[in-house]
Design an enzyme around this catalytic site. Structure first.
Site, short mmCIF file in Angstrom:
data_model
loop_
_atom_site.label_atom_id
_atom_site.label_comp_id
_atom_site.label_asym_id
_atom_site.label_seq_id
_atom_site.Cartn_x
_atom_site.Cartn_y
_atom_site.Cartn_z
N ASP A 67 45.81 39.39 29.57
CA ASP A 67 45.24 40.69 29.24
C ASP A 67 45.52 41.74 30.31
OD1 ASP A 67 43.61 39.39 31.10
OD2 ASP A 67 41.93 39.16 29.73
N ASN A 136 29.70 35.09 28.62
CA ASN A 136 29.34 35.11 27.19
C ASN A 136 30.31 34.25 26.37
OD1 ASN A 136 31.67 36.60 27.14
ND2 ASN A 136 30.76 38.48 26.36
N HIS A 138 33.60 34.41 26.54
CA HIS A 138 34.88 35.03 26.20
C HIS A 138 36.02 34.34 26.93
CE1 HIS A 138 34.55 38.33 29.55
NE2 HIS A 138 35.30 37.34 29.98
N GLU A 143 35.90 38.92 22.80
CA GLU A 143 34.44 38.98 22.93
C GLU A 143 33.75 38.34 21.73
OE1 GLU A 143 33.23 39.83 25.65
OE2 GLU A 143 34.57 41.26 26.63
C1 F6R Z 1 40.95 37.22 32.94
C2 F6R Z 1 40.22 37.05 31.70
C3 F6R Z 1 38.76 36.77 31.63
C4 F6R Z 1 38.21 35.91 32.77
C5 F6R Z 1 36.72 35.67 32.59
C6 F6R Z 1 36.13 34.89 33.75
O1 F6R Z 1 42.31 37.47 32.70
O2 F6R Z 1 40.83 37.17 30.71
O3 F6R Z 1 38.49 36.12 30.40
O4 F6R Z 1 38.90 34.70 32.82
O5 F6R Z 1 36.05 36.90 32.48
O6 F6R Z 1 36.18 35.69 34.88
P1 F6R Z 1 35.79 35.16 36.33
O7 F6R Z 1 36.81 34.12 36.68
O8 F6R Z 1 35.87 36.35 37.22
O9 F6R Z 1 34.42 34.58 36.21
#
Ligand code: F6R
Length: 245
Positions: A67, A136, A138, A143
């Site tokens: 992303d 959550n 994701h 989402e």
């Molecule tokens: C990152 C992404 C997100 C993260 C997720 C966890 O490219 O797509 O889905 O993997 O938000 O984030 P952290 O590792 O910061 O807890």
């Protein structure tokens, strides 16, 4: 799903880096799907260390990231392009022409998403997709409620994701409101998936996502339907699922 229990964050990072290294050694021209966020930082640092020791060669590796924020320039320190260069690409011998992220500066969302789907098709799909897990549930920026059949698409970030990201920005106003992300369909087409999770604050969502119902409300739950998923999580993150291990 294979679950690998790590002692702590460092151990999780080493174990995940080992799996990525094995992929690169087994197929030197592999396509790695990569993630940003705080969880994989230690994994990337470990890969860099092994590269510096001469144990890893990225010269034929291709990468596609999950992303990118819409509207952030590549030199913006909070863009995922910047993150990947900073944490990995500038520190190993990867050919940057073979490193891909959605184009955050493409204002036409349909075009940005179409182009990125084409990039993924052109590289022949993903051999190993690395994922972090949002509080959550994701994965990428998919989402709760997003259709599982989505490919790359533009998302309006939820309040909770924006709040979680706020720590990286000067103020809430600076947090981007939209992002381009691979969809669940794209992620599920990866041959192998590696999920990294650390910390007690993720224990509840680990239980829900990997031991609960498969539902778009918890996007990561769809991974239960993939036949080659490895979860590398530390003891804190696994603290609510002990009875199943
Ligand atoms: C990152 C992404 C997100 C993260 C997720 C966890 O490219 O797509 O889905 O993997 O938000 O984030 P952290 O590792 O910061 O807890």
């Amino acid at each position: 799903m294979k679950i690998i229990r790590a002692k702590d964050y460092n151990d999780m990072s080493r174990k995940a880096a080992n799996i990525i290294s094995a992929q690169i050694i087994m197929k030197s021209d592999c396509v790695l799907g990569l993630a940003t966020g705080s969880t994989p930082i230690g994994t990337y640092a470990q890969l860099v260390e092994w590269y510096q020791k001469g144990d890893l060669d990225f010269s034929e590796v291709t990468t596609v990231n999950l992303d990118e924020y819409k509207g952030l320039t590549k030199d913006n320190e909070q863009s995922y392009y910047y993150f990947m260069n900073d944490k990995l690409f500038s520190k190993v011998n990867i050919d940057t022409k073979r490193t891909f992220l959605p184009d955050g500066m493409e204002p036409d969302s349909d075009k940005a998403c179409r182009d990125y789907n084409q990039v993924i098709a052109n590289v022949g799909g993903v051999d190993l997709q690395l994922l972090g897990l949002g509080h959550n549930g994701h994965i990428g920026f998919n989402e709760p409620g997003m259709a599982f059949e989505a490919q790359t698409h533009c998302v309006q970030l939820t309040e909770s994701t924006m709040k979680a990201n706020q720590r990286f920005f000067a103020s809430m106003e600076d947090v981007p409101r939209q992002a381009y992300t691979m969809g669940i369909k794209t992620i599920m087409q990866a041959k192998k998936i590696l999920v990294v999770v650390s910390g007690a604050d993720k224990a509840a969502i680990v239980k829900e996502a990997f031991f609960g119902a498969i539902t778009p409300q918890v996007q990561a739950s769809v991974l239960q339907l993939h036949n080659d998923v490895t979860l590398v999580a530390d003891e804190d993150a696994l603290s609510e699922v002990g009875q199943w291990l």
